[in-house]
Design a protein around this motif. Sequence first.
Motif, short mmCIF file in Angstrom:
data_model
loop_
_atom_site.label_atom_id
_atom_site.label_comp_id
_atom_site.label_asym_id
_atom_site.label_seq_id
_atom_site.Cartn_x
_atom_site.Cartn_y
_atom_site.Cartn_z
N TYR A 66 0.85 -1.21 0.00
CA TYR A 66 0.00 0.00 0.00
C TYR A 66 0.88 1.26 0.00
CZ TYR A 66 -2.76 3.79 2.06
OH TYR A 66 -3.34 5.01 2.32
N GLU A 67 1.89 1.26 0.88
CA GLU A 67 2.76 2.44 0.98
C GLU A 67 3.55 2.66 -0.32
OE1 GLU A 67 4.92 1.95 4.69
OE2 GLU A 67 3.02 1.96 5.78
N ALA A 100 4.19 6.03 -5.25
CA ALA A 100 4.26 6.17 -6.72
C ALA A 100 3.35 7.29 -7.22
CB ALA A 100 3.87 4.84 -7.38
N LEU A 101 2.31 7.61 -6.43
CA LEU A 101 1.36 8.65 -6.87
C LEU A 101 1.81 10.07 -6.51
CD1 LEU A 101 -2.03 6.94 -5.86
CD2 LEU A 101 -0.99 7.01 -8.14
N GLY A 117 0.06 14.69 -7.06
CA GLY A 117 -0.61 15.58 -6.09
C GLY A 117 -2.07 15.23 -5.91
N ASP A 118 -2.92 16.27 -5.78
CA ASP A 118 -4.35 16.06 -5.48
C ASP A 118 -5.09 15.32 -6.58
OD1 ASP A 118 -3.95 17.35 -3.17
OD2 ASP A 118 -4.90 19.25 -3.79
N SER A 119 -4.58 15.38 -7.81
CA SER A 119 -5.34 14.78 -8.92
C SER A 119 -5.39 13.25 -8.82
CB SER A 119 -4.79 15.22 -10.27
OG SER A 119 -3.42 14.89 -10.35
N ARG A 128 -5.56 7.08 -4.70
CA ARG A 128 -5.08 6.91 -3.32
C ARG A 128 -6.17 6.25 -2.48
NH1 ARG A 128 -3.36 12.16 -3.58
NH2 ARG A 128 -1.29 11.97 -4.40
N GLU A 129 -7.37 6.77 -2.62
CA GLU A 129 -8.49 6.23 -1.82
C GLU A 129 -8.76 4.77 -2.20
OE1 GLU A 129 -11.10 10.28 -1.01
OE2 GLU A 129 -11.32 9.29 -2.92
N LEU A 130 -8.61 4.46 -3.47
CA LEU A 130 -8.84 3.07 -3.90
C LEU A 130 -7.78 2.13 -3.34
CD1 LEU A 130 -10.17 3.60 -7.51
CD2 LEU A 130 -11.26 2.20 -5.74
#
Length: 309
Positions: free
Chosen positions: A280-281, A286-287, A291-293, A298-300
């Motif tokens: 997960y980490e 990797a994301l 940023g916010d996009s 991230r939530e998935l």
Amino acid sequence: MMSNLHVANLELAGAAALDFSAWALAKQARIEQVLGLVLPPENSAPHKLHSAMRYSALGGGKRVRALLCYAASELCETEMSVADAIAGAVELIHAYSLVHDDMPCMDDDDLRRGKPSCHKQYDDATALLVGDALQSLAFEMLAQPDLCAEAAHQISMLNMLAKASGSTGMAGGQAIDLDSVGKMLTQTELETMHHLKTGALIKAAVLLGAVASSAEKITALRIYASNIGLAFQVIDDILDVEADTSILGKTAGKDADSNKPTFVSLLGLQPAKQYAQQLYENAISALAPFGDSALRLRELAGFITQRNF
Ligand code: GRG
């Protein structure tokens, strides 16, 4: 039939400013509607096959792969009509794999998504044909004329889905899985098997919507997808030990009963949980460039590693 494939004008909620569960619910409703339109109606011949296709592909499942398609497509600003086709095609391949996997010649399971598996509800021959026809429909969906402005992008997507589901992807992973019953695998062998069996289609779900993106973006998404694909399987192995059949909607304890090598049997329960956390980490790291996009991705990743079903 072809007109049913044009589903871009569905009147469904937009994603802006929704929290994750509202966004996921909207997208789950959307993919249900997309698939409902693309699957042949029950009242069209051959009736039994069409009924069994709808039985197997509609009204169940977490739709994780479709959610990944929509989230990656949002990040890459892929058109919604293309995102629908990608999400539909990936979910149809997934549904086919579950139907075949449940058959007596494979994992032999009577329960899927909380109801009798396809071959129990219908019969073995119908289940075989359902898998075949769902797979063909997936490619029909992605091959619809004029789906993409750039034909080369569409061909790349078809190529990617074919590889992800074929003998060097999901089907190959399933072959290794069937061959591994009763054997001790090393962690590397186990990871290779699951990168193919479960990971390849999850990776395709993330990358299909990114075909028109930059090489840097694709590389980052590939690392994300590879880690969540493996994390998905580690959690699946943990749930097989810890969760109830009634919550899973499929038979719990199947891996140990079938003498299958799993991350839990290899590493132990607690180290398997730590391994899932590590994956997960890695995926979250990797994301970072997005940023916010990359919020939904991230939530998935969180949903995949914290799920209890
Ligand atoms: C038959 C070619 C062929 C392949 C089968 C994916 C697969 C390969 C078999 C499924 C066996 C299995 C239970 C694998 C563990 C991971 C997995 C794919 C679980 C099912 O996926 P979910 O949890 O299912 O996303 P839902 O029902 O939520 O869509």
